[in-house]
Design a protein around this motif. Sequence first.
Motif, PDB file in Angstrom:
ATOM      1  N   GLU A  93       0.833  -1.212   0.000  1.00 46.18           N
ATOM      2  CA  GLU A  93       0.000   0.000   0.000  1.00 46.18           C
ATOM      3  C   GLU A  93       0.865   1.260   0.000  1.00 46.18           C
ATOM      4  OE1 GLU A  93      -3.694   2.079   2.342  1.00 46.18           O
ATOM      5  OE2 GLU A  93      -3.547  -0.099   2.219  1.00 46.18           O
ATOM      6  N   ARG A  97       0.883   4.050  -3.031  1.00 45.92           N
ATOM      7  CA  ARG A  97       0.526   5.442  -2.733  1.00 45.92           C
ATOM      8  C   ARG A  97       1.697   6.392  -3.005  1.00 45.92           C
ATOM      9  NH1 ARG A  97      -4.366   6.040  -0.760  1.00 45.92           N
ATOM     10  NH2 ARG A  97      -5.417   4.293   0.224  1.00 45.92           N
ATOM     11  N   ALA A 164      -2.210   3.247 -13.447  1.00 46.12           N
ATOM     12  CA  ALA A 164      -2.662   4.195 -12.424  1.00 46.12           C
ATOM     13  C   ALA A 164      -1.841   5.480 -12.484  1.00 46.12           C
ATOM     14  CB  ALA A 164      -2.557   3.551 -11.041  1.00 46.12           C
ATOM     15  N   GLU A 175      -5.692  10.127  -4.886  1.00 48.35           N
ATOM     16  CA  GLU A 175      -6.299   9.340  -3.805  1.00 48.35           C
ATOM     17  C   GLU A 175      -7.329   8.356  -4.350  1.00 48.35           C
ATOM     18  OE1 GLU A 175      -6.984   7.567  -0.357  1.00 48.35           O
ATOM     19  OE2 GLU A 175      -5.350   8.989  -0.744  1.00 48.35           O
ATOM     20  N   GLN A 176      -8.163   8.821  -5.278  1.00 50.83           N
ATOM     21  CA  GLN A 176      -9.160   7.923  -5.876  1.00 50.83           C
ATOM     22  C   GLN A 176      -8.494   6.810  -6.666  1.00 50.83           C
ATOM     23  OE1 GLN A 176     -11.652  10.633  -8.146  1.00 50.83           O
ATOM     24  NE2 GLN A 176     -13.275  10.428  -6.615  1.00 50.83           N
ATOM     25  N   VAL A 177      -7.471   7.152  -7.422  1.00 48.58           N
ATOM     26  CA  VAL A 177      -6.756   6.149  -8.224  1.00 48.58           C
ATOM     27  C   VAL A 177      -6.075   5.145  -7.295  1.00 48.58           C
ATOM     28  CG1 VAL A 177      -4.907   5.766  -9.895  1.00 48.58           C
ATOM     29  CG2 VAL A 177      -6.458   7.712 -10.179  1.00 48.58           C
ATOM     30  N   THR A 179      -6.913   4.292  -4.220  1.00 46.26           N
ATOM     31  CA  THR A 179      -7.931   3.450  -3.580  1.00 46.26           C
ATOM     32  C   THR A 179      -8.395   2.354  -4.533  1.00 46.26           C
ATOM     33  OG1 THR A 179      -8.635   5.257  -2.145  1.00 46.26           O
ATOM     34  CG2 THR A 179     -10.221   3.474  -2.499  1.00 46.26           C
ATOM     35  N   ARG A 180      -8.662   2.727  -5.773  1.00 46.58           N
ATOM     36  CA  ARG A 180      -9.130   1.736  -6.765  1.00 46.58           C
ATOM     37  C   ARG A 180      -8.049   0.714  -7.079  1.00 46.58           C
ATOM     38  NH1 ARG A 180     -12.587  -1.492  -8.297  1.00 46.58           N
ATOM     39  NH2 ARG A 180     -12.993  -1.719 -10.484  1.00 46.58           N
ATOM     40  N   ALA A 181      -6.823   1.173  -7.293  1.00 50.29           N
ATOM     41  CA  ALA A 181      -5.723   0.258  -7.615  1.00 50.29           C
ATOM     42  C   ALA A 181      -5.467  -0.704  -6.453  1.00 50.29           C
ATOM     43  CB  ALA A 181      -4.460   1.051  -7.936  1.00 50.29           C
ATOM     44  N   ASN A 183      -7.574  -1.636  -4.159  1.00 49.63           N
ATOM     45  CA  ASN A 183      -8.711  -2.550  -4.077  1.00 49.63           C
ATOM     46  C   ASN A 183      -8.490  -3.729  -5.029  1.00 49.63           C
ATOM     47  OD1 ASN A 183     -11.212  -3.686  -3.591  1.00 49.63           O
ATOM     48  ND2 ASN A 183     -12.354  -2.174  -4.752  1.00 49.63           N
ATOM     49  N   LEU A 184      -8.073  -3.438  -6.256  1.00 46.64           N
ATOM     50  CA  LEU A 184      -7.814  -4.503  -7.234  1.00 46.64           C
ATOM     51  C   LEU A 184      -6.645  -5.380  -6.800  1.00 46.64           C
ATOM     52  CD1 LEU A 184      -8.278  -2.393 -10.492  1.00 46.64           C
ATOM     53  CD2 LEU A 184      -9.797  -4.197  -9.646  1.00 46.64           C
ATOM     54  N   ARG A 187      -7.725  -7.622  -3.835  1.00 48.44           N
ATOM     55  CA  ARG A 187      -8.595  -8.700  -4.335  1.00 48.44           C
ATOM     56  C   ARG A 187      -7.764  -9.765  -5.038  1.00 48.44           C
ATOM     57  NH1 ARG A 187     -13.903  -6.048  -7.169  1.00 48.44           N
ATOM     58  NH2 ARG A 187     -14.658  -4.896  -5.362  1.00 48.44           N
TER      59      ARG A 187
END
Length: 195
Positions: A93, A97, A164, A175-177, A179-181, A183-184, A187
């Motif tokens: 993470e 970031r 990203a 921040e949005q990118v 969070t999405r990256a 998350n993927l 997963r």
Amino acid sequence: MPKISAATVPEHRAQQRAALVRAAVDILAEQSAAAVTPAAVAARAGLARSSFYQYFTSSASLLAAIVEETFTTADAAMSQALDAETDPRARIEAFIRTELDLAAQGVHRPAAALMRADLPGECRDRVHELHQVHYAPLLTAVADLSPVDPELTAQLFGGLLQAAMTAVERGADPEQVATRALNLIHRGLEGEPRA
């Protein structure tokens, strides 16, 4: 004595050198490595051609300096971000970031231009070597989570990260990118078979 545009001569020299590097990066990004000539770089920086040679012996030495400086800046930021993290997921993470923050600041712009450029062999090899060193913490963190093929997993995450970074460089919210990256990535790690 020539007029200087800073409080001290060393500051003036640092400003001029930085202007030459910025000009070279702009030319590299817009055109090619072949276009990074002493005359073109000096003109773009608003300096006399002779000024170029006060800082660099050739176009190749300027490109080599750009390679080293780009990765030094990024590696320092990454080291600082990862220092306090011991858990592999937290390290992944922090890596993602930090890379996206660096992309938002434009730090990766020279490296991206260099990766696409038709560089002299020695410079190209050094870019790839430094790139591998920079991404080593991501590979290590992925390997610590014990997937079957950590190198392939890290390469796939690296591809996601490149996409990203491109989105951030084109104006997407970091921040949005992130969070999405992430998350993927999380997963993907959940479904990853273990060694």
